[in-house]
Design an enzyme around this catalytic site. Structure first.
Site, PDB file in Angstrom:
ATOM      1  N   ASP A   1      15.208  62.244  23.459  1.00 31.97           N
ATOM      2  CA  ASP A   1      15.180  63.086  22.259  1.00 31.97           C
ATOM      3  C   ASP A   1      14.971  64.564  22.606  1.00 31.97           C
ATOM      4  O   ASP A   1      14.463  64.903  23.675  1.00 31.97           O
ATOM      5  CB  ASP A   1      14.070  62.622  21.307  1.00 31.97           C
ATOM      6  CG  ASP A   1      14.430  61.313  20.629  1.00 31.97           C
ATOM      7  OD1 ASP A   1      15.628  61.032  20.448  1.00 31.97           O
ATOM      8  OD2 ASP A   1      13.492  60.563  20.281  1.00 31.97           O
TER       9      ASP A   1
ATOM     10  N   ARG B   1       7.013  61.423  19.717  1.00 31.58           N
ATOM     11  CA  ARG B   1       6.113  61.766  18.615  1.00 31.58           C
ATOM     12  C   ARG B   1       4.909  62.568  19.100  1.00 31.58           C
ATOM     13  O   ARG B   1       3.809  62.455  18.554  1.00 31.58           O
ATOM     14  CB  ARG B   1       5.666  60.463  17.940  1.00 31.58           C
ATOM     15  CG  ARG B   1       6.139  60.360  16.514  1.00 31.58           C
ATOM     16  CD  ARG B   1       5.973  58.975  15.915  1.00 31.58           C
ATOM     17  NE  ARG B   1       7.263  58.374  15.748  1.00 31.58           N
ATOM     18  CZ  ARG B   1       7.589  57.138  16.106  1.00 31.58           C
ATOM     19  NH1 ARG B   1       6.686  56.348  16.637  1.00 31.58           N
ATOM     20  NH2 ARG B   1       8.808  56.697  15.911  1.00 31.58           N
TER      21      ARG B   1
ATOM     22  N   CYS C   1       7.088  61.674  25.223  1.00 30.64           N
ATOM     23  CA  CYS C   1       6.830  61.069  23.910  1.00 30.64           C
ATOM     24  C   CYS C   1       7.612  61.764  22.782  1.00 30.64           C
ATOM     25  O   CYS C   1       7.524  62.977  22.598  1.00 30.64           O
ATOM     26  CB  CYS C   1       5.345  61.143  23.590  1.00 30.64           C
ATOM     27  SG  CYS C   1       4.937  60.469  21.959  1.00 30.64           S
TER      28      CYS C   1
ATOM     29  N   CYS D   1      -2.652  55.719  22.140  1.00 31.01           N
ATOM     30  CA  CYS D   1      -1.929  54.830  23.053  1.00 31.01           C
ATOM     31  C   CYS D   1      -2.855  54.459  24.219  1.00 31.01           C
ATOM     32  O   CYS D   1      -3.880  55.098  24.438  1.00 31.01           O
ATOM     33  CB  CYS D   1      -0.696  55.521  23.609  1.00 31.01           C
ATOM     34  SG  CYS D   1       0.614  55.745  22.387  1.00 31.01           S
TER      35      CYS D   1
ATOM     36  N   TYR E   1      16.120  53.869   6.835  1.00 31.87           N
ATOM     37  CA  TYR E   1      17.217  52.928   6.616  1.00 31.87           C
ATOM     38  C   TYR E   1      16.976  52.144   5.327  1.00 31.87           C
ATOM     39  O   TYR E   1      15.843  52.036   4.871  1.00 31.87           O
ATOM     40  CB  TYR E   1      17.294  51.948   7.797  1.00 31.87           C
ATOM     41  CG  TYR E   1      17.614  52.602   9.126  1.00 31.87           C
ATOM     42  CD1 TYR E   1      18.914  52.955   9.441  1.00 31.87           C
ATOM     43  CD2 TYR E   1      16.611  52.866  10.050  1.00 31.87           C
ATOM     44  CE1 TYR E   1      19.217  53.544  10.665  1.00 31.87           C
ATOM     45  CE2 TYR E   1      16.905  53.457  11.277  1.00 31.87           C
ATOM     46  CZ  TYR E   1      18.205  53.791  11.574  1.00 31.87           C
ATOM     47  OH  TYR E   1      18.503  54.374  12.780  1.00 31.87           O
TER      48      TYR E   1
ATOM     49  N   ARG F   1      14.501  48.664   5.922  1.00 29.70           N
ATOM     50  CA  ARG F   1      13.401  48.538   6.880  1.00 29.70           C
ATOM     51  C   ARG F   1      12.647  49.851   7.007  1.00 29.70           C
ATOM     52  O   ARG F   1      13.219  50.922   6.799  1.00 29.70           O
ATOM     53  CB  ARG F   1      13.905  48.083   8.247  1.00 29.70           C
ATOM     54  CG  ARG F   1      15.022  48.923   8.833  1.00 29.70           C
ATOM     55  CD  ARG F   1      15.878  48.048   9.752  1.00 29.70           C
ATOM     56  NE  ARG F   1      16.886  48.783  10.492  1.00 29.70           N
ATOM     57  CZ  ARG F   1      18.067  49.150   9.987  1.00 29.70           C
ATOM     58  NH1 ARG F   1      18.373  48.914   8.723  1.00 29.70           N
ATOM     59  NH2 ARG F   1      18.942  49.788  10.741  1.00 29.70           N
TER      60      ARG F   1
END
Ligand SMILES: *Cc1c(COP(=O)(O)O)cnc(C)c1O
Length: 439
Positions: free
Chosen positions: A302, A143, A141, A134, A122, A125
Site C-alpha cells: 500500500d 494501518r 503496516c 499487535c 463491500y 461484509r
C-alpha cells in the site's frame, strides 16, 4: 543461527541465545513472550549486530511503534541486515522518508466507517477493528495511522457501537475481525465479541485476521482453540511473507487451528527484499499448503508512510503470478491484488490468458505458452432469470454496487465518472452563458 535446534525439530532443551538461561516453561509461555518484547537499541544489540541504519530507525523520536517478541526476534539473522525476518520488524532510516504518492489512510478506510473502527466497503461484509495492539509490529503496516498507540485502542463502547451497526444492517453476512490483532485482546473479551456476533442471525461467517500464529505461536493454546471452535463457521487468515517464518512452533500452532476445523488462509504482502522473488514465493506457498494454509491474497504494498522502500513495481507481482499459476497446485496460488488507493477495494491483477476470441472460438494460452482454440457451442439455451430460483430469491436484494456485473445483466446502461454530465453539457452552458451575459 539462533534457532537451529528449533528448526531441526530436535528435543529442545533451552531457548535460543541470548535467552538460553530463561526456563523453557517461560519461553513457551505467551505472557512471558509479550512482556519481554524488544523495543530499544539496547534490547536488539543483545541479539543482532545492529547497523547504523537500524540504530537511526530505532532512535528516531517519531518512529512507528517497535515491539518484537523474543521468539520472533530469535529468527533474525544476527549478521545479515538483509535477512527477510529482520527487514519486516526492524525500523530503518528509510521508513522515515516520505515518498511521492504516500497517504496516511491510503485505503480511505476512515471515510467508509459508519462507526469508529468498522469499515463497510463491500455490500455484504464488514471489517471490524477490535484493537490497535499487535504482538509485534510490521514496518509496512497499512494501518500505522492508528495501530500501536496504546492510548487509542477500541473501548467496550466502540465494540458495542460496531456490533449494533452489524445487528441493524441485515446485508452484512460476513464479519472480518482485524485491528491490530484480535488474538491479542483478553480471551474473555474476544469470546464475548464472538458470542454477540454469533447471536446476530444474518451473520453467516466470522473471520479473524491475525499474525499471532507467526509472531507468537505460543498463544495458540488448546484453551484458546477450544474457545474459538464454539463459533463456527469461523475462518482465519494468517499473514506470512517468507518461508523462514514457518518454524516447528508455527506448524504446531497452525495444526491446532486446522484440527479445530478452522479453515486457514494466508494474506502476504509483496515486499522488496523480502519476497519479491518467484522462487521464494514458490517455497512459501508450498510450505503453507503443507501446513493446511491456503494462500489467499498476495497484496501489492500500500501507499502508506513508512512502506516506500518496500514497494515493488506491479510487474514484479505479475511475474510472480506467471511463475506460480500452472507451475504448481492451484491450491498453492493466491490472488494478487492491488488494494485501490482512495478506497476502491481489492482489485485482482494477473497475466492475460485469453489471447483472442470470435463467436466461434476463444484462443487461450497456458503457463508454458501453449496456445489452443476452445470451440464455442453452436447453440446455447441461455440461462433464464425468470425461471431460476436463485434469481427469484435474490430479486429483492437491491445491489447498489452492481458495477460492471450490473451492466452485463442490464440493470444499468453505463457507469459515468464523476462530473461526466456536467462536462458534456459544456456547449449548452456556453450558450446559456453567452445568452445571459449578452455576447
Ligand atoms: C479486505 C477487506 C474485506 C474482505 O475482502 P474479501 O475479498 O472478502 O476477503 C472486507 N472489507 C474491507 C474494508 C477490506 O479491506
Amino acid at each position: 543461527m539462533f534457532n537451529t535446534a528449533f528448526a531441526r525439530n530436535e528435543e529442545v532443551v533451552r531457548p535460543p541465545a541470548p535467552w538460553q538461561d530463561v526456563p523453557l516453561t517461560q519461553w513457551n509461555d505467551w505472557r512471558w513472550q509479550l512482556s519481554h518484547r524488544l523495543n530499544t537499541v539496547e534490547d536488539f544489540a543483545r541479539v543482532i549486530k545492529l547497523t547504523p541504519d537500524e540504530i537511526a530507525g530505532l532512535s528516531a523520536p517519531e518512529h512507528f511503534r517497535v515491539d518484537v517478541t523474543p521468539y520472533f526476534a530469535s529468527l533474525m539473522d544476527p549478521d545479515d541486515p538483509r535477512c527477510p525476518v529482520r527487514l519486516q520488524i526492524m525500523p530503518t532510516a528509510a521508513e522515515l522518508t516520505p515518498f511521492i504518492a504516500e497517504m496516511e489512510d491510503s485505503l480511505s478506510e476512515d471515510a467508509h466507517s459508519p462507526v469508529p473502527g468498522l469499515v463497510h466497503r463491500y455490500p455484504d461484509r464488514v471489517l471490524m477493528l477490535v484493537t490497535t495492539q499487535c504482538a509485534s509490529y510490521c514496518r509496512y503496516c497499512t494501518r500505522s495511522r492508528i495501530v500501536g498507540d496504546p492510548s487509542a485502542t477500541f473501548s467496550r463502547a466502540a465494540h458495542d457501537a460496531q456490533i449494533a451497526y452489524i445487528a441493524r444492517t441485515p446485508q452484512v453476512r460476513d464479519v472480518l475481525l482485524s485491528g491490530g490483532d484480535p488474538l491479542t485482546i483478553p480471551q474473555k473479551v474476544l469470546e464475548d465479541l464472538l458470542r454477540r456476533l454469533r447471536a446476530i442471525p444474518h451473520v453467516e461467517i466470522i473471520r479473524i485476521g491475525s499474525r499471532v500464529p507467526v509472531f507468537l505461536p505460543q498463544r495458540i493454546t488448546p484453551d484458546l482453540v477450544e474457545m474459538l471452535r464454539q463459533f463456527h463457521p469461523l475462518w482465519m487468515n494468517v499473514h506470512f511473507n517468507h518461508p523462514k517464518e514457518i518454524t516447528p512452533e508455527v506448524s504446531a500452532a497452525l495444526a491446532r487451528l486446522a484440527d479445530a476445523g478452522i479453515p486457514l488462509g494466508c494474506q502476504s504482502v509483496l515486499l522488496a527484499g523480502v519476497n519479491d522473488c518467484p522462487n521464494i514465493m514458490m517455497e512459501l506457498v508450498h510450505k503453507l499448503v503443507i501446513n493446511r494454509v491456503r494462500p489467499y491474497y498476495l497484496y501489492q504494498c500500500d501507499l502508506v508512510h513508512g512502506a516506500g522502500h518496500f514497494r515493488t513495481p506491479v510487474s514484479t507481482g505479475i511475474e510472480i503470478m506467471e511463475a506460480l499459476r500452472g507451475h504448481t497446485s492451484g491450491y498453492a496460488v493466491p490472488t494478487y491484488v492491488i488494494d485501490a488507493p482512495g478506497g476502491g477495494g481489492k482489485i485482482p491483477v494477473m497475466p492475460n490468458y485469453v489471447i483472442s476470441q470470435s463467436p466461434d472460438r476463444v484462443v487461450v494460452r497456458n503457463y508454458e505458452g501453449y496456445m489452443s482454440a476452445y470451440t464455442q457451442p453452436e447453440t446455447y439455451t441461455r440461462h433464464d432469470p425468470a425461471t431460476c430460483p436463485a434469481c427469484q430469491r435474490r430479486a429483492g436484494v437491491t445491489d447498489l454496487q452492481a458495477g460492471v456485473s450490473g451492466l452485463l445483466s442490464g440493470q444499468a446502461l453505463s457507469i459515468k465518472p464523476e462530473g461526466f454530465e456536467a462536462t458534456h453539457q459544456r456547449d449548452t452552458k456556453l450558450e446559456l452563458n453567452s445568452f445571459t451575459n449578452g455576447f
